[in-house]
Design an enzyme around this catalytic site. Structure first.
Site, short mmCIF file in Angstrom:
data_model
loop_
_atom_site.label_atom_id
_atom_site.label_comp_id
_atom_site.label_asym_id
_atom_site.label_seq_id
_atom_site.Cartn_x
_atom_site.Cartn_y
_atom_site.Cartn_z
N GLN A 1 0.82 -1.21 0.00
CA GLN A 1 0.00 0.00 0.00
C GLN A 1 0.85 1.27 0.00
O GLN A 1 0.38 2.34 -0.39
CB GLN A 1 -0.95 0.02 1.18
CG GLN A 1 -0.34 0.26 2.54
CD GLN A 1 -1.41 0.52 3.61
OE1 GLN A 1 -2.54 0.08 3.48
NE2 GLN A 1 -1.04 1.23 4.65
N TRP B 1 -1.08 10.77 -1.31
CA TRP B 1 -2.22 10.42 -2.16
C TRP B 1 -2.03 11.04 -3.55
O TRP B 1 -2.75 11.94 -3.97
CB TRP B 1 -3.52 10.89 -1.51
CG TRP B 1 -3.87 10.09 -0.28
CD1 TRP B 1 -3.10 9.17 0.36
CD2 TRP B 1 -5.10 10.14 0.44
NE1 TRP B 1 -3.76 8.64 1.44
CE2 TRP B 1 -5.00 9.22 1.52
CE3 TRP B 1 -6.27 10.87 0.30
CZ2 TRP B 1 -6.03 9.02 2.43
CZ3 TRP B 1 -7.30 10.66 1.21
CH2 TRP B 1 -7.19 9.75 2.26
N ASP C 1 -9.74 2.10 -2.02
CA ASP C 1 -10.15 2.50 -0.67
C ASP C 1 -11.15 3.65 -0.71
O ASP C 1 -11.39 4.27 -1.74
CB ASP C 1 -8.92 2.90 0.12
CG ASP C 1 -9.11 2.84 1.62
OD1 ASP C 1 -10.20 2.43 2.07
OD2 ASP C 1 -8.16 3.18 2.35
N GLU D 1 -16.71 6.54 1.02
CA GLU D 1 -17.83 6.76 1.94
C GLU D 1 -17.93 8.20 2.43
O GLU D 1 -18.84 8.53 3.19
CB GLU D 1 -17.70 5.84 3.16
CG GLU D 1 -16.53 6.13 4.07
CD GLU D 1 -15.22 5.54 3.61
OE1 GLU D 1 -14.17 5.95 4.12
OE2 GLU D 1 -15.24 4.67 2.70
N ASP E 1 -11.69 -1.16 8.70
CA ASP E 1 -10.67 -0.98 9.74
C ASP E 1 -11.12 -1.47 11.11
O ASP E 1 -11.43 -0.67 12.00
CB ASP E 1 -10.28 0.49 9.82
CG ASP E 1 -9.75 1.02 8.50
OD1 ASP E 1 -9.36 0.21 7.65
OD2 ASP E 1 -9.71 2.26 8.32
N HIS F 1 -2.32 -7.57 7.00
CA HIS F 1 -2.15 -6.12 7.05
C HIS F 1 -1.32 -5.80 8.28
O HIS F 1 -1.55 -6.34 9.36
CB HIS F 1 -3.51 -5.42 7.12
CG HIS F 1 -3.47 -3.96 6.75
ND1 HIS F 1 -2.57 -3.07 7.29
CD2 HIS F 1 -4.23 -3.24 5.88
CE1 HIS F 1 -2.77 -1.87 6.76
NE2 HIS F 1 -3.76 -1.94 5.90
#
Length: 813
Positions: free
Chosen positions: A403, A419, A526, A529, A592, A661
């Site tokens: 990631q 990002w 990812d 939301e 998460d 993870h």
């Protein structure tokens, strides 16, 4: 939904640690209840009931006496209603109300404020078959057969008209900031009529009209400022012992009878009611803790233990109120409703009929369900070092998920990703060579992205500045001033892609294709939301509805890249979703979870999320092995222990994907590479996972054809066993052939397994070979670390093949 007030609390710190929950604070309007009457002058009220066909497979029944009510049933089971109103009580109501939304970093709380008008009583004046020249009333309901097992319904309530007369005063009831007016009024052909119902069936099936013409005078009152109704309620019958399952990916409960379930995409929160972490999270950041109802991927869908099922179309904010024992009441924030009522004789049939319409996940590439997906960070040399150690322990590996491929930066809260979706050539020097070397051993490389872009002016080794490119193309979500909406995200603000803009998909797919051209074969897609509810979108659509639709649009862009590069066998996985996400997604993960044993946001919640999402069409789902969210505050500490990590490995070896993870604070957590014991355990359960690959492939194919999940609540196969309805995280099925009873409590080496009623099959304990033949009983099973309680059906070819594979891999003697 008209939003009249939005309260931003992104920057609020040191808050009340016990904020009101979304389920309780969102329903300030009292429970809506009205009467349903029938006009004896125009509708026959003898002992004979009235029946009307809905297409070729359904019928509508009207029962005019002893409390008028309506019901719908399938002709194959004419005495079993799949939907029924409550005798003598209204099934449709509407209101005008103001709305307030509190927003804080992906958490949203919707509240009703001033309520101006509630209309809740109904009269049926006539039911008759008419032709398609029907003049519709302003308030109408349309029922139509959609498939052999689905009845569609539409409700539309237009702007109210107010009339006055001289016959009688309509009684009113005063509540907080509202008046309740008994009945709907309208003008039609210059005559006073109460609003009616038009039950519509597509040709050649005909139409059924149900309407009322009784005249009443309305007392004088001030006409509300609202231009139209913006709340609609559907109320209909339930049974006291009826269990409700579904509602998307839910983490705290399986059965929702007795609860209010809000359907709104948002951050799940840190703790979700588990203490003391929820209190600590709320204290530091407003509503950061969430509650039992907050979820990344809700769905306005349910099925019940009585084989009844319903789902809503559209994206309006909705609350399913199941707090009354004899009814369901759905509150929709809008002036129209569309949905479907499903018929089925078993839970599996209902899932099949549901996913037939909303869509099903495709068969995912075999490589991602073959062996372990190794999630790690650190750069090229770290990957090569761990790769060497994995080979020493003979761990079967399908992919490395990296990631941090975009590079990391230090912020106030620790190390975070840049990002800006391109490889960081300094952190991952020799990127293409690393991908090639892994590929030579049939190991893929997976990465990370999301629909947000951070300003990267301070990043030294960037090749592109995607934030500035998107800003120049004018494809970022805007604020009310027409500027790029900078959305708060932990320690930095980001721009968010406007997925309703036609240029966005074309541009971002090129960004993803550059990643694929380097050799990447999968990625975590990812977020999705957090669309602000006061955002201004290119489409101009209502931001609350767009908020719920955004994760589906995000999935669609990723899916199009996969379909355009079909020969590459690509896959992406997501956490945010809504009702139709199975149509656009490929694979899901549960977000998460805390690195804890707790119920609402730890290892137990990962099982509940897995099973509830499976009922709701998310056939392929999994969690991070070991959980994600680590807290290392001076007073409150949540660190991943070795025992928790080992038990989570055991659990996830029986889910669709086996992926690790490191968590948000890797140095605080036990990792699969921490020591010889963790490495050996990881190798053991990567092989257990590999041993049932043959069955996993079958289940993935079945899911793509029927929508059935890989991991299943026992309710799906044993719906008539009352004990099964009391189970949540305690145990689950893999397909129909494996029964898994994981250890989910610290320090435990025994579990209580329940062997369900409903078939003559016995269950064989994988590790000891002991056979359990009695049904409907509980047995204590030894489950030391390394030997979780797993059973296969006696005589099952699938079970026998699994045992044989375990022996060939050296796992079973």
């Amino acid at each position: 939904m008209a939003i009249l007030k939005i309260t931003k609390k992104h920057k609020k710190h040191f808050n009340n640690p016990f904020p009101s929950s979304s389920a309780s604070a969102s329903t300030t309007i009292p429970y809506v209840k009205g009467s349903l009457f029938i006009n004896a002058k125009t509708v026959p009220t003898s002992d004979h009931n009235l029946f009307f066909p809905i297409g070729n497979d359904f019928k509508l029944s009207c029962f005019p006496n002893n409390g008028v009510h309506l019901s719908i049933s399938h002709l194959s089971e004419p005495t079993r209603p799949i939907w029924s109103s409550i005798p003598g009580q209204a099934f449709l109501s509407a209101a005008m109300a103001d709305t307030e939304v509190e927003e804080s970093r992906g958490s949203f709380l919707v509240k009703d404020r001033d309520v101006h008008l509630v209309c809740n009583h109904q009269i049926i004046d006539g039911i008759k078959v008419i032709n398609d020249n029907c003049q519709y009333a302003r308030y109408w309901i349309l029922f139509s057969q959609k498939t052999n097992h689905q009845v569609g319904f539409q409700v539309k309530i237009e702007k109210p008209s107010f009339i006055s007369g001289t016959k009688k005063q309509v009684p009113t009831t005063t509540t907080t900031s509202s008046r309740i007016y008994r009945g709907f009024k309208k003008r039609m052909n210059n005559r006073k009529k109460r609003l009616g119902w038009c039950w519509y069936l597509t040709k050649p099936r005909g139409f059924v009209l149900v309407s009322s013409v009784e005249e009443e005078e309305m007392g004088s009152f001030e006409i509300p400022k609202a231009e139209e109704f913006n709340r609609v309620w559907l109320t209909y019958a339930s049974e006291e012992n009826e269990r409700f399952y579904g509602f998307g990916e839910q983490f705290s409960h399986m059965d929702f009878k007795g609860k209010k379930v809000p359907i709104l995409v948002q951050e799940q929160g840190i703790g979700r009611g588990d203490q003391p972490i929820t209190m600590a999270a709320n204290l530091v950041s407003y509503r950061a803790g969430g509650d039992w109802s907050t979820t990344y991927a809700p769905s306005p869908f349910y099925m019940t233990s009585k084989m009844r099922s319903l789902y809503l179309e559209g994206y309006d904010y909705t609350i399913f109120d199941l707090t009354r024992s004899d009814r369901v009441q759905i509150q929709i924030h809008g002036n129209s409703v569309e949905g479907r009522i499903l018929h089925g004789n078993s839970p599996c049939e209902l899932i099949e009929h549901f996913t037939e319409t909303i869509g099903r996940l495709p068969e995912i590439p075999e490589w991602i369900i073959s062996s372990a997906i190794v999630g790690m960070q650190g750069g090229t040399e770290a990957v090569r070092r761990i790769w060497d150690e994995l080979r020493d322990y003979d761990v079967p590996v399908s992919a490395f998920w990296l990631q941090d491929w975009v590079g990391q930066r230090e912020t106030l809260i620790g190390s975070q990703l840049w990002w800006n979706w391109e490889v960081d050539a300094q952190r991952y020097c020799g990127w293409k060579e690393l991908i090639k070397d892994l590929g030579d051993q049939n190991i893929k490389v997976m990465t990370y992205c999301n629909p947000c872009l951070a300003p990267v002016d301070e990043k030294r080794n960037k090749k592109r500045n995607l934030f500035e490119e998107a800003k120049e193309l004018d494809i970022l979500v805007k604020d009310n001033n027409g500027n790029a909406y900078m959305v708060p995200n932990t320690a930095f603000d980001v721009g968010m892609l406007d997925l309703t803009h036609p240029k966005t998909g074309t541009w971002f797919k090129k960004v993803l294709r550059e990643m694929v051209d380097d050799g990447v074969r999968g990625w975590m897609a990812d977020f999705g939301e957090g669309l602000p509810v006061d955002a201004v979108l290119y489409s101009g659509e209502d931001p609350i509805s767009a908020h719920n639709r955004y994760p589906e649009l995000w999935a669609k862009i990723n899916k199009e890249v996969v379909e355009e590069q079909e020969e590459q066998e690509l896959v992406f996985f997501m956490r945010a979703g809504f009702r139709d996400s199975p149509k656009w997604g490929m694979l899901f993960w549960e977000g998460d979870q805390m690195v804890s044993w707790q119920t609402n946001d730890g290892i137990k919640s990962s099982v509940v999320g897995l099973l509830s999402s499976g009922i709701s069409g998310y056939a392929f789902n999994h969690s991070d092995i070991g959980g994600y969210c680590t807290v290392n505050l001076p007073i409150v500490k949540y660190r991943r222990t070795q025992e928790l990590l080992l038990r989570w490995m055991e659990l996830n070896s029986f889910t669709t994907v086996f992926r690790t993870h490191e968590g948000n604070k890797p140095s605080c957590n036990s990792q699969f590479y921490s020591n010889q014991h963790t490495f050996s355990h990881f190798a053991r359960f990567a092989k257990v996972y590999a041993a049932w690959k043959f069955y996993r492939i079958q289940l993935v194919k079945e899911a793509s054809q029927k929508g059935l999940p890989v991991c299943r609540h026992l309710f799906l196969h044993y719906p008539n066993d009352e004990h099964v309805h009391h189970l949540s995280y305690q145990q689950f099925l893999v397909g129909s052939e494996f029964l898994v009873v994981p250890v989910l409590d610290k320090g435990k080496n025994k579990v209580k397994a329940y062997f369900p009623l409903g078939e003559s099959t016995s269950w064989l304990h994988v590790w000891t070979g002991k056979v359990f033949s009695k049904q409907g009983i509980e047995e204590w099973i030894d489950a030391p670390i390394g030997y979780p309680a797993v059973f296969v059906k006696v005589g099952s070819i699938i079970g026998e093949t699994f045992l044989s594979n375990l022996k060939s891999l050296g796992i079973l003697l």
